[in-house]
Structure formats: C-alpha cells, structure tokens
Design a protein around this motif. Structure first.
Motif, PDB file in Angstrom:
ATOM      1  N   SER A  17     -36.176  -3.602   6.963  1.00 51.61           N
ATOM      2  CA  SER A  17     -35.592  -2.981   8.989  1.00 51.61           C
ATOM      3  C   SER A  17     -35.636  -4.400   9.453  1.00 51.61           C
ATOM      4  CB  SER A  17     -36.172  -2.177   8.636  1.00 51.61           C
ATOM      5  OG  SER A  17     -36.809  -2.142   9.838  1.00 51.61           O
ATOM      6  N   THR A  18     -34.322  -4.630   9.941  1.00 59.38           N
ATOM      7  CA  THR A  18     -34.684  -5.897  10.961  1.00 59.38           C
ATOM      8  C   THR A  18     -33.694  -5.389  12.468  1.00 59.38           C
ATOM      9  OG1 THR A  18     -33.223  -7.269   9.321  1.00 59.38           O
ATOM     10  CG2 THR A  18     -32.952  -8.292  11.767  1.00 59.38           C
ATOM     11  N   ARG A  19     -34.683  -6.140  13.560  1.00 63.60           N
ATOM     12  CA  ARG A  19     -34.941  -5.540  15.069  1.00 63.60           C
ATOM     13  C   ARG A  19     -33.554  -6.975  15.928  1.00 63.60           C
ATOM     14  NH1 ARG A  19     -38.397  -2.810  19.333  1.00 63.60           N
ATOM     15  NH2 ARG A  19     -37.217  -3.701  21.163  1.00 63.60           N
ATOM     16  N   SER A  20     -32.528  -6.702  15.916  1.00 70.54           N
ATOM     17  CA  SER A  20     -31.968  -7.071  16.658  1.00 70.54           C
ATOM     18  C   SER A  20     -31.606  -6.786  18.796  1.00 70.54           C
ATOM     19  CB  SER A  20     -30.498  -8.041  16.339  1.00 70.54           C
ATOM     20  OG  SER A  20     -30.055  -6.418  15.962  1.00 70.54           O
ATOM     21  N   LEU A  21     -31.152  -8.208  18.849  1.00 72.68           N
ATOM     22  CA  LEU A  21     -30.390  -7.207  21.067  1.00 72.68           C
ATOM     23  C   LEU A  21     -29.605  -6.081  20.635  1.00 72.68           C
ATOM     24  CD1 LEU A  21     -31.395 -10.636  22.634  1.00 72.68           C
ATOM     25  CD2 LEU A  21     -33.086  -7.872  22.762  1.00 72.68           C
ATOM     26  N   ALA A  22     -28.663  -6.829  19.930  1.00 71.45           N
ATOM     27  CA  ALA A  22     -26.992  -6.426  20.354  1.00 71.45           C
ATOM     28  C   ALA A  22     -26.837  -4.570  19.270  1.00 71.45           C
ATOM     29  CB  ALA A  22     -26.172  -7.142  19.121  1.00 71.45           C
ATOM     30  N   LEU A  23     -28.028  -4.948  17.935  1.00 79.54           N
ATOM     31  CA  LEU A  23     -28.312  -3.777  17.238  1.00 79.54           C
ATOM     32  C   LEU A  23     -29.482  -2.491  17.167  1.00 79.54           C
ATOM     33  CD1 LEU A  23     -26.107  -5.278  13.908  1.00 79.54           C
ATOM     34  CD2 LEU A  23     -25.109  -3.909  16.003  1.00 79.54           C
ATOM     35  N   GLY A  24     -30.109  -3.173  17.763  1.00 80.20           N
ATOM     36  CA  GLY A  24     -31.292  -2.515  17.867  1.00 80.20           C
ATOM     37  C   GLY A  24     -32.425  -2.426  16.005  1.00 80.20           C
ATOM     38  N   THR A  25     -33.227  -2.005  15.711  1.00 81.18           N
ATOM     39  CA  THR A  25     -33.733  -1.368  14.590  1.00 81.18           C
ATOM     40  C   THR A  25     -32.449  -0.490  13.623  1.00 81.18           C
ATOM     41  OG1 THR A  25     -36.024  -1.302  16.097  1.00 81.18           O
ATOM     42  CG2 THR A  25     -35.753  -1.302  13.415  1.00 81.18           C
ATOM     43  N   ARG A  26     -32.313  -1.228  12.369  1.00 79.31           N
ATOM     44  CA  ARG A  26     -31.717  -1.154  11.781  1.00 79.31           C
ATOM     45  C   ARG A  26     -32.000  -1.630  10.479  1.00 79.31           C
ATOM     46  NH1 ARG A  26     -27.577  -5.225  10.055  1.00 79.31           N
ATOM     47  NH2 ARG A  26     -28.255  -7.010  11.321  1.00 79.31           N
ATOM     48  N   PHE A  27     -31.729  -0.604   8.925  1.00 78.11           N
ATOM     49  CA  PHE A  27     -31.712  -0.760   7.961  1.00 78.11           C
ATOM     50  C   PHE A  27     -31.581  -2.000   7.011  1.00 78.11           C
ATOM     51  CE2 PHE A  27     -32.454  -0.246   3.233  1.00 78.11           C
ATOM     52  CZ  PHE A  27     -33.816  -0.034   2.945  1.00 78.11           C
ATOM     53  N   THR A  28     -32.242  -2.754   6.547  1.00 70.18           N
ATOM     54  CA  THR A  28     -31.155  -4.484   5.864  1.00 70.18           C
ATOM     55  C   THR A  28     -31.301  -4.509   4.935  1.00 70.18           C
ATOM     56  OG1 THR A  28     -33.081  -5.395   7.294  1.00 70.18           O
ATOM     57  CG2 THR A  28     -30.699  -4.934   7.980  1.00 70.18           C
ATOM     58  N   GLY A  29     -32.958  -3.305   3.967  1.00 65.91           N
ATOM     59  CA  GLY A  29     -32.932  -3.815   2.544  1.00 65.91           C
ATOM     60  C   GLY A  29     -33.620  -4.720   2.372  1.00 65.91           C
ATOM     61  N   LEU A  30     -33.539  -5.478   1.073  1.00 66.18           N
ATOM     62  CA  LEU A  30     -33.609  -6.815   0.794  1.00 66.18           C
ATOM     63  C   LEU A  30     -33.657  -7.679   2.171  1.00 66.18           C
ATOM     64  CD1 LEU A  30     -33.890  -5.941  -2.860  1.00 66.18           C
ATOM     65  CD2 LEU A  30     -36.116  -5.846  -1.402  1.00 66.18           C
ATOM     66  N   GLU A  31     -32.629  -7.624   2.952  1.00 60.83           N
ATOM     67  CA  GLU A  31     -32.024  -9.151   3.627  1.00 60.83           C
ATOM     68  C   GLU A  31     -32.993 -10.066   3.838  1.00 60.83           C
ATOM     69  OE1 GLU A  31     -29.669  -8.417   6.908  1.00 60.83           O
ATOM     70  OE2 GLU A  31     -28.440  -8.024   5.702  1.00 60.83           O
ATOM     71  N   ASN A  32     -34.301  -9.086   4.465  1.00 60.43           N
ATOM     72  CA  ASN A  32     -35.390 -10.273   4.738  1.00 60.43           C
ATOM     73  C   ASN A  32     -36.374 -10.876   3.620  1.00 60.43           C
ATOM     74  OD1 ASN A  32     -35.642 -10.065   7.697  1.00 60.43           O
ATOM     75  ND2 ASN A  32     -36.461  -7.473   7.983  1.00 60.43           N
ATOM     76  N   TYR A  33     -35.488 -10.859   2.533  1.00 55.80           N
ATOM     77  CA  TYR A  33     -36.506 -11.309   1.159  1.00 55.80           C
ATOM     78  C   TYR A  33     -35.660 -12.450   1.104  1.00 55.80           C
ATOM     79  CZ  TYR A  33     -40.020  -8.223   1.679  1.00 55.80           C
ATOM     80  OH  TYR A  33     -40.935  -7.682   1.943  1.00 55.80           O
ATOM     81  N   LEU A  34     -34.570 -12.168   1.046  1.00 54.64           N
ATOM     82  CA  LEU A  34     -33.447 -13.182   0.686  1.00 54.64           C
ATOM     83  C   LEU A  34     -33.343 -13.949   1.523  1.00 54.64           C
ATOM     84  CD1 LEU A  34     -31.576 -12.656  -1.638  1.00 54.64           C
ATOM     85  CD2 LEU A  34     -29.714 -12.031   0.121  1.00 54.64           C
ATOM     86  N   ARG A  35     -33.377 -13.621   2.744  1.00 58.59           N
ATOM     87  CA  ARG A  35     -33.584 -15.076   4.074  1.00 58.59           C
ATOM     88  C   ARG A  35     -34.992 -15.760   3.835  1.00 58.59           C
ATOM     89  NH1 ARG A  35     -35.176 -13.588  10.468  1.00 58.59           N
ATOM     90  NH2 ARG A  35     -35.413 -15.280  11.323  1.00 58.59           N
ATOM     91  N   ALA A  36     -36.171 -14.986   2.995  1.00 62.30           N
ATOM     92  CA  ALA A  36     -37.046 -16.088   3.076  1.00 62.30           C
ATOM     93  C   ALA A  36     -37.006 -17.071   1.769  1.00 62.30           C
ATOM     94  CB  ALA A  36     -38.024 -14.690   3.167  1.00 62.30           C
ATOM     95  N   PHE A  37     -36.144 -16.498   0.876  1.00 63.00           N
ATOM     96  CA  PHE A  37     -36.424 -17.238   0.018  1.00 63.00           C
ATOM     97  C   PHE A  37     -35.063 -18.251   0.031  1.00 63.00           C
ATOM     98  CE2 PHE A  37     -38.953 -14.366  -2.071  1.00 63.00           C
ATOM     99  CZ  PHE A  37     -40.122 -14.617  -2.490  1.00 63.00           C
ATOM    100  N   THR A  38     -34.676 -18.408   1.371  1.00 65.44           N
ATOM    101  CA  THR A  38     -34.043 -19.559   1.590  1.00 65.44           C
ATOM    102  C   THR A  38     -33.969 -20.199   3.234  1.00 65.44           C
ATOM    103  OG1 THR A  38     -32.168 -17.548   2.747  1.00 65.44           O
ATOM    104  CG2 THR A  38     -31.726 -17.854   0.055  1.00 65.44           C
ATOM    105  N   ASP A  39     -35.261 -19.477   3.540  1.00 71.45           N
ATOM    106  CA  ASP A  39     -35.097 -19.893   4.148  1.00 71.45           C
ATOM    107  C   ASP A  39     -35.672 -22.276   4.285  1.00 71.45           C
ATOM    108  OD1 ASP A  39     -36.828 -21.035   7.168  1.00 71.45           O
ATOM    109  OD2 ASP A  39     -37.196 -19.036   7.509  1.00 71.45           O
ATOM    110  N   PRO A  40     -34.794 -23.216   4.713  1.00 71.86           N
ATOM    111  CA  PRO A  40     -35.872 -24.463   4.689  1.00 71.86           C
ATOM    112  C   PRO A  40     -36.937 -24.485   4.712  1.00 71.86           C
ATOM    113  CG  PRO A  40     -33.779 -24.693   6.280  1.00 71.86           C
ATOM    114  CD  PRO A  40     -34.142 -23.196   5.582  1.00 71.86           C
ATOM    115  N   VAL A  41     -37.577 -23.540   6.325  1.00 70.08           N
ATOM    116  CA  VAL A  41     -39.067 -23.569   6.872  1.00 70.08           C
ATOM    117  C   VAL A  41     -39.955 -23.728   5.998  1.00 70.08           C
ATOM    118  CG1 VAL A  41     -40.299 -23.254   8.907  1.00 70.08           C
ATOM    119  CG2 VAL A  41     -37.548 -23.824   9.398  1.00 70.08           C
ATOM    120  N   LEU A  42     -39.703 -22.321   5.366  1.00 68.34           N
ATOM    121  CA  LEU A  42     -40.416 -21.711   4.959  1.00 68.34           C
ATOM    122  C   LEU A  42     -40.513 -22.184   2.864  1.00 68.34           C
ATOM    123  CD1 LEU A  42     -42.641 -19.175   4.546  1.00 68.34           C
ATOM    124  CD2 LEU A  42     -40.712 -17.664   3.424  1.00 68.34           C
TER     125      LEU A  42
END
Lengths: 280, 297
Positions: B44-69
């Motif tokens: 899940s992901t937490r944002s100011l606008a939407l609060g905490t919501r289920f986002t599935g594997l989105e964080n992993y997608l973000r991680a594996f495309t995050d240039p810093v990581l």
C-alpha cells in the motif's frame, strides 16, 4: 627458518602490520589530548600523557553517559546471549534427539532462516515494535536479538555427533524426566557448543548498530556503538566549541578492550565455532 | 524383546515439541511476522491527498525503476566484485601460511588477524575515518613526501576503495580462521604423494589444498555476499567524513533514509523486502547448487 616457509613468514609479517596498525593507533591516540591529537605524529605519543585525564573526562561528559552506555551494552548483549543460547540449546537438542510432526520442515527452514539477511529484518521489526509500543525500551533491542537460527543449527549438529542416544535411553529406563535428562546429561556434554553460541551471540549484540539505532531514541538507553556515533556527529558539527574527538577515540579504545581480551582468553572456542561454520 | 525395550525408552513426541517451542515462537515473532508485515505494508501507499490505499506491486515497480536505488545496487555489486575476491584471496593466503608454519609467531599472527572481528563495525569505521583524515591520520599526506598531492580518501574517487579497506580489515581474519579450520580437516595423506613427487609447498597449496577446501571457500564467499548486499554501517558512519555518501549510497542506506528521513515506511518496506528476498534467493540457490556439485565431484 626453513627456506620453504620464507614466503609464509613474509606474508604473516605483512598481515601483522596491516591488522595491528589501526589498533596501535587507537591505543596511542587515546593517550593524547585534543591539541596533541591534531599536531603530533599520528603513530607516536604527544607532548602530554593524557590517557587518565581522558578517561576521567570520558566518564564525566554528558552526566556520565558513557558509563550508562557501557552498562546498557553489557545488559543487552549479556541478556540476549544467555537467552539466545538457551533457546538454541533447547531447540537444537529437541531437533537432534526427538521426532515429532513438522520436524523435517523446521529443519529445512532452519537453513533458509540462516540465509535471511539480518538487516532486512530490522526495519520491519521496528514497525512491529512500534505498533506494539515497545520501541525505545531495552526490550526492543533484547527480544529481536534472541533469534539465532545459526546457533540452533550449530547445537543440533553438535548434539547429533556428541550426545550418545544410549546415554539418554539409559536415563529414560531409569525413569528420569526429560528436563532432568536435558539439564544433568545433555547440557554438560554440549558445553563447548554452548560457549561458542554464547560467544557469537554476545559479539553480535555487542557490535550491533543498525537495530539499536532504529529502535532507540532515548540517549539514556543507547549502547556504546550508537552513543559514540552521536558524540562523533556532535564533534563534527560543533568543531571547536566542544572538545569531543579525544573522547570519541578514548571511548572507542575502552569499548574494544573487553572484547579483545575475551577473544584472547577464549580463542579455543571461537576457533571451533568458526570451524563449524566452515564445515556445514 | 528389542521392540519392548525401545518402546519403554521412546520419548513422548510432545517433549520434543516443547523443547523446540520457545525458539519457534521467537522465529515467528521476529522473523515470520516482521517479514509478513513488511510485505503487507509494501502493498500500500500513503499520500497526503488520498491517505493510505492498496496499490499492489506498485512500490516494487517503483523500486526497480528508481535510478537512486539502481545506482546504489550497482555500486554495491561493483564494490563486492572487487572487495570479496581481494579479501578472500588474502584470507586464503593467510590460512595456507598458517597451515605450514606452527611457530609462536604464527600463533600471534592468527590472534592479531582475528582481533578486528571483535571491533564493532561502527568503531572500526570511526578509527579508519580518523586514520584517513588529513588532520588526524598518517596516510593522507604520504604522497607529499615525494612532492605529490595529498590523498583524499573521502573524495568520490577513492571513497569506495576506502570503504573496501575497512571491510577487508574487519573480516579477513575471520574468514582466514574459517578457511584454516577447513584446511585442518584435510587428511595429510592426500598430499604426501605430492611431497614424494618433489612438489613445492606453493604447488601443493594451489593444486591440492585449495581444491580440497573448495566447499569452505564457497561458503565464506556466500556469507560475504550476504553481508555486502546489506552494506550499511560503514557508509553510514563514513558519511560524517565524506559528503559523497548520499542518502541512496547503498540500497540498505536508502531503505533506512526512506523510512526515517522521508517517513515513507511503505516504500522503505518494499525496498527492504525486495532486497532481503534477492539476497535470500541468491544465497539459498548458491548453497544448493554448491552442495549438488560437491556431492557430484
């Protein structure tokens, strides 16, 4: 010296220099005050011999924070090591000498648990402990440190090799209780393995930095590793306003002396422990 | 008769379960539950606008495309590719030397080489930080003796090597003892023939002894790989000396900073979990392949 071992001797001589120089440096640097630390040759003594003065100031700084950190470190590592060793001893014996449903699964999982990187557990553990509201207590450091799959594995291997089934069976024929058998017969036989597991758990907790850094924020609860780095950070930020570099150096020396002494005295055990790690 | 006596001494299985239970509970509480919780959080992901919501594997997608990581990951891989062979090479050479020399000097060498293992990584990093510095240490100004420019151990050019040296200093002795113990287990007869054939010590070491302890070398390597992937303490402490250590210098440092500098526990959990998973799978696969190959040869 036999000519065929000349190469080996040369290598060991270079090794002694490499491994010892940083330790000699910290030993020498701890005898200097801050001015000498900055001006005198790095590997030789300064104008004044300030070791005892440094130690005195070390224990007075921040209302005796350093003494508290030593006590915390001893408490955390002592408790964790005793607990981890006890759990590993019970479980290792249970796996080696009993059969029960799920045993094979647990034994296979044990190898996997050894492979789980410890630091990958730190942040999730923090989140759980935060939910349970036990962060910033001694328990937050001690409880996670009780987990020692490697210790359990080591004891299991040791019991399987060194504790004869006949001995246990004979005691059962004599109608001794299981706990009594464990305490009176098994524990004495596996003492060398227990010392090894204890020693390795002790060092692991004594040296741990990531876990206490994450789960503790009250400086009174810090172990030495976290405490010294906060002093060092302060020294870097307030360069000049407070004299702390010499205390960080002296504090580092005092923090490693007990472990180095323990290792010299107990080398029989760590050698057998490291060896077991290699042979599995 | 045999069956009767064995029935009489057979323990109740419940006793075995009770012996294992305390350890099992700790495993559940501090291994299974944290990993499960981290995985759940990472979904899940937490944002100011939407609060905490289920986002599935989105964080992993973000991680594996995050240039810093990915930069951090690449840095750790490059680091390991150089540091691990160097360290294990020195450890192996030391172990082979110990195997042929049994003097008092060899005993002293063994003790001194192992001592850095007793030094907490934090204190090792602090000590080397002082040793590297121009104001405190003896090394930075060495090139000026011959008219060169002083060395900047904390600069981007040398930083990775400086960190590599700290890790090598700390762990070589430990690995040396592991390999030395393995050498002690090799039966002497296996190289007596080579001695009779007139082989030199170096030849015996490389042709007979090293292959005999291949298994131990492989295990030392895998444990070092596990450690390297989690690289945290040394760069975190060195960051105070070296501004070049960024928030994402290593993946583990990045996960820590995501949690405590940016309060993004969901993304931090995803990085932690993904990293732990990659390390776990690599290590487990390696051990199994190695065992099978060891059994086959």
């Amino acid at each position: 010296m036999k000519p065929r071992t000349r190469l080996a001797h040369l290598l060991m001589f270079a090794g002694v220099l490499y491994f010892a120089v940083p330790l000699l440096w910290v030993l020498v640097a701890a005898t200097k005050n801050q001015a000498d630390l900055l001006s005198s040759p790095a590997l030789w003594f300064g104008e004044e011999f300030s070791l005892f003065d440094n130690i005195g100031r070390l224990f007075r700084e921040d209302d005796g924070a350093y003494g508290r950190w030593i006590a915390n470190t001893a408490l955390y590592s002592g408790t964790s090591a005793v607990g981890a060793t006890a759990l590993a001893a019970l479980a290792g014996y249970g796996l080696a000498r009993f059969s029960f449903p799920g045993k094979r699964l647990l034994e296979t999982a044990l190898l996997g648990m050894i492979m789980v990187p410890a630091t990958a557990l730190v942040l999730p553990t923090y989140l759980i402990l935060a939910e349970l509201e036990v962060v910033d207590t001694a328990w937050a450091v001690i409880l996670p440190s009780l987990l020692s799959p490697f210790g359990t594995y080591l004891i299991r291997v040791y019991v399987a090799e060194a504790v004869p089934v006949e001995l246990i069976d004979a005691a059962r024929v004599d109608r001794a209780g299981e706990l009594r058998i464990f305490w009176r017969i098994v524990v004495p036989v596996m003492r060398p393995a227990l010392v090894t597991v204890f020693l390795f758990s002790l060092v692991a907790t004594w040296n741990n930095y990531f876990l206490p850094l994450v789960v503790l924020s009250d400086a009174d609860l810090y172990p030495l590793t976290v405490g010294l780095t906060t002093w060092f950070n302060t020294a870097q930020q307030e360069a000049g306003t407070r004299v702390l570099f010499d205390l960080v150096v002296t504090g580092s020396l005092l923090a490693i002396v007990p472990l180095v002494i323990a290792f010299v005295l107990l080398q029989r055990f760590w050698r057998s422990g490291a060896g077991t790690g290699a042979l599995k | 008769m045999a069956s009767r006596s064995s029935r009489r001494v057979t323990a109740h299985p419940v006793a075995g379960v009770l012996f294992v239970l305390p350890f099992f509970l700790v495993v559940v509480a501090f291994l299974v539950v944290p990993l499960g919780y981290a995985f759940w959080l990472s979904l899940s992901t937490r944002s100011l606008a939407l609060g905490t919501r289920f986002t599935g594997l989105e964080n992993y997608l973000r991680a594996f495309t995050d240039p810093v990581l990915l930069d951090g990951l690449l840095r750790v891989v490059v680091f390991g590719a150089v540091q691990i062979p160097v360290m294990l090479g020195i450890a192996l050479a030391g172990a082979l030397a110990l195997d042929v020399v049994t003097t008092r000097f060899a005993l002293a060498f063994r003790l001194i080489a192992f001592m850095p293992y007793a030094v907490p990584a934090v204190i090792g990093a602090l000590m080397w930080g002082f040793l590297y510095s121009r104001t405190f240490g003896p090394f930075a100004d060495l090139p000026t003796l011959v008219g060169g420019a002083p060395l900047d151990f904390f600069g981007p050019g040398l930083l990775l090597a400086s960190l590599g040296n700290i890790v090598t200093w700390a762990w070589t002795g430990y690995n040396m003892i592991v390999l030395y113990s393995a050498l002690q287990g090799v039966p002497r007869e296996s190289y007596e023939a080579a001695v009779i054939d007139g082989a030199s010590q170096v030849q015996i070491a490389l042709r007979v002894k090293v292959p005999a302890i291949r298994q131990a070398i492989a295990l030392a390597a895998i444990f070092t790989v596990i450690g390297t992937m989690q690289f945290f303490t040394e760069p975190q402490v060195m960051a105070r000396f070296a501004p070049a250590v960024s928030a994402g210098y290593t993946p583990n440092l990045y996960a820590y900073n995501q949690a405590f500098a940016y309060s993004d526990f969901h993304y931090s959990a995803a990085i932690s979990f993904a990293l732990g998973f990659v390390v776990f799978v690599t290590a487990y696969a390696f051990v199994f392949v190695n065992r099978r190959r060891g059994a086959a040869s």
